[in-house]
Design a protein around this motif. Structure first.
Motif, mmCIF file in Angstrom:
data_model
loop_
_atom_site.group_PDB
_atom_site.id
_atom_site.type_symbol
_atom_site.label_atom_id
_atom_site.label_comp_id
_atom_site.label_asym_id
_atom_site.label_seq_id
_atom_site.Cartn_x
_atom_site.Cartn_y
_atom_site.Cartn_z
ATOM 1 N N ASP A 12 17.270 47.714 23.454
ATOM 2 C CA ASP A 12 16.563 47.336 24.657
ATOM 3 C C ASP A 12 15.706 48.504 25.120
ATOM 4 O O ASP A 12 16.115 49.654 25.045
ATOM 5 C CB ASP A 12 17.546 46.969 25.771
ATOM 6 N N GLY A 30 10.313 45.133 30.155
ATOM 7 C CA GLY A 30 11.648 44.646 29.844
ATOM 8 C C GLY A 30 11.711 43.911 28.529
ATOM 9 O O GLY A 30 10.936 44.178 27.608
ATOM 10 N N THR A 38 16.444 47.200 38.304
ATOM 11 C CA THR A 38 16.532 46.316 37.139
ATOM 12 C C THR A 38 17.028 44.955 37.589
ATOM 13 O O THR A 38 18.131 44.834 38.138
ATOM 14 C CB THR A 38 17.496 46.896 36.086
ATOM 15 N N GLN A 85 17.758 40.932 36.252
ATOM 16 C CA GLN A 85 17.988 40.262 34.989
ATOM 17 C C GLN A 85 18.829 39.003 35.170
ATOM 18 O O GLN A 85 19.421 38.766 36.218
ATOM 19 C CB GLN A 85 18.714 41.204 34.027
ATOM 20 N N LEU A 130 15.364 40.413 31.129
ATOM 21 C CA LEU A 130 15.600 41.626 31.911
ATOM 22 C C LEU A 130 14.257 42.277 32.178
ATOM 23 O O LEU A 130 13.413 42.360 31.283
ATOM 24 C CB LEU A 130 16.525 42.581 31.165
ATOM 25 N N VAL A 131 14.060 42.734 33.424
ATOM 26 C CA VAL A 131 12.824 43.434 33.751
ATOM 27 C C VAL A 131 13.143 44.681 34.560
ATOM 28 O O VAL A 131 13.910 44.644 35.523
ATOM 29 C CB VAL A 131 11.839 42.519 34.521
ATOM 30 N N ASN A 132 12.618 45.826 34.110
ATOM 31 C CA ASN A 132 12.696 47.083 34.856
ATOM 32 C C ASN A 132 11.481 47.191 35.762
ATOM 33 O O ASN A 132 10.353 46.934 35.325
ATOM 34 C CB ASN A 132 12.722 48.280 33.899
#
Length: 430
Positions: free
Chosen positions: A35, A233, A362, A364, A407-409
């Motif tokens: 990831d 992400g 983060t 998700q 998932l996104v940062n």
């Protein structure tokens, strides 16, 4: 269904599923890759580079390699041009293409600024200094020069791409053509929205167009401007057993508001320039397409509105979006998917996780979450796919369904007083 048709359908399904697999952007990654790490906060200026392949029309056409480098600002204020500096192109020619003891001349190519649906090309001429021609092996030429200022762009993300060069290393100009199915994007710059001037509170009576008497509204003391936020992400596509990277993208025109109950509400628009995605279907069939992430009202707008809520520790966000595919190729052969190959209904995505509106975090999906809406998302059926035959049922059957993960940062740009080069920061609001 015959084998060729099945492979083609699967390849298309992978492309569209990748387009539908998250909040931001599209890319490709082999299944099993780690990831992506949370992105580092960008500085005022950043280096970018791009490797490309081209074919040049020498006496005997030759395949050449290009490596372009430049320095871009992370963001510019509205109304100011984006300036590219330190631009250079390294060109590697095969042995025997050029004769003589040395060569010199120039290289001309277009650098194109893509802002929403607007494309602004600038032709750049770079100097190639005198370079010895080796008796054996490849010849490497390095060209450098200045890029003129680009015209001012609208707020949003400006993506810079490079075009094919034309070489003048003697009396004749030698045109080159970029090889197919390459992403020629060099890098991006965020153009900030203009600062809003809020009228001072006034108790003076005013009249609106309807003739009603009232007073001017005071600015909201609980709403603040945010720096643009960087989003990156990954996502999985359960039916295909695939993982794709998503992003980077930028949330601009961002604000954060403190609600009456103390909740922080971050809002902004995410801009998605079209992305070229390439991968190997079944591990051997090259497949590519142009993909766009779009708002539900994509016929009228290209801005996806994002809203995230947080108590300063845990956040959550919901977004509805569409995806559209065009310019598809399977094994190098164009496949006409039609002008409006899109998801039949919006993709509904809910994400949650540690998040601070001023710093990032983060968000998700998680199959183990107690709330079902955060356990994954569903890829909807597709419609309008296929100009000569209906490919929509095949795409739907091969990739649509529940249980996909994302998932996104999210990370804010550094405040201007913490930037390594504060002179690159936008001016404060008036």
């Amino acid at each position: 269904m015959n084998r060729t048709r099945a492979l083609t359908a699967l390849a298309l399904a992978g492309l569209v599923a990748a387009a539908n697999s998250g909040l931001v952007g599209v890319g490709s990654a082999a299944q099993g890759e780690p990831d992506p790490a949370p992105p580092a906060a960008p500085a005022g200026l950043h280096k970018v580079d791009k490797d490309l392949k081209a074919t040049c029309a020498f006496a005997t056409p030759a395949s050449v390699s290009l490596h372009a480098t430049a320095t871009l600002p992370a963001m510019v204020p509205s109304g100011q041009p984006a300036i590219i500096t330190d631009f250079a192109v390294r060109l590697v020619l095969p042995q025997g293409v050029l004769n003589g003891e040395s060569v010199e001349g120039s290289m001309a190519l277009d650098v194109i600024a893509v802002n929403k649906d607007d494309k602004k090309p600038v032709t750049v001429t770079l100097k190639v200094p005198a370079t010895p021609v080796p008796a054996e092996g490849e010849l490497t030429l390095t060209a450098s020069g200045e890029i003129p200022e680009f015209a001012k762009s609208e707020p949003g993300q400006v993506q810079f791409t490079v075009g094919a060069p034309t070489l003048t290393l003697g009396a004749d100009a030698v045109p080159c053509t970029l090889d197919a199915d390459q992403d020629a994007a060099l890098g991006g710059v965020v153009v900030l929205a203009p600062a809003k001037k809020t009228p001072a509170p006034s108790s003076e009576s005013t009249k609106d167009p309807a003739g009603e008497v009232g007073t001017m509204d005071a600015p909201d003391p609980n709403e603040f401007t945010l720096q643009p936020q960087l989003l990156e992400g990954w996502s999985t596509v359960k039916k295909l057993g695939a993982k794709t990277t998503i992003g980077p993208a930028f949330m601009v025109n961002a604000t954060v508001k403190i609600a009456d109950d103390g909740t922080l509400i971050a809002r902004g628009n995410v801009f998605f320039p079209p992305s070229r995605v390439t991968f190997l279907a079944y591990g051997f069939m090259p497949t590519s397409a142009t993909l766009e992430m779009l708002p539900v009202d994509y016929q009228d707008s290209r801005n996806i509105f994002i809203e995230a809520f947080t108590d300063g520790i845990t956040g959550h966000s919901h977004v509805d979006l569409m995806a559209r595919m065009s310019d598809a190729k399977v094994n190098g052969v164009p496949l006409d998917v039609g002008p409006d190959c899109v998801t039949a209904t919006p993709i509904s995505l809910d994400v949650t996780g540690p998040y601070d509106a001023f710093v990032g975090g983060t968000l998700q999906t998680d199959p183990a979450n107690e709330d079902p809406k955060y356990q994954g998302f569903t890829l909807p059926p597709f419609k309008n796919c296929g100009a000569t035959e209906n490919l929509s049922p095949l795409l739907t059957g091969l990739s649509s369904g529940p249980g996909n993960q994302a998932l996104v940062n999210i990370q804010s740009f550094l405040p201007c007083d913490q930037e390594p080069d504060p002179t690159t920061c936008p001016p404060p609001p008036n």
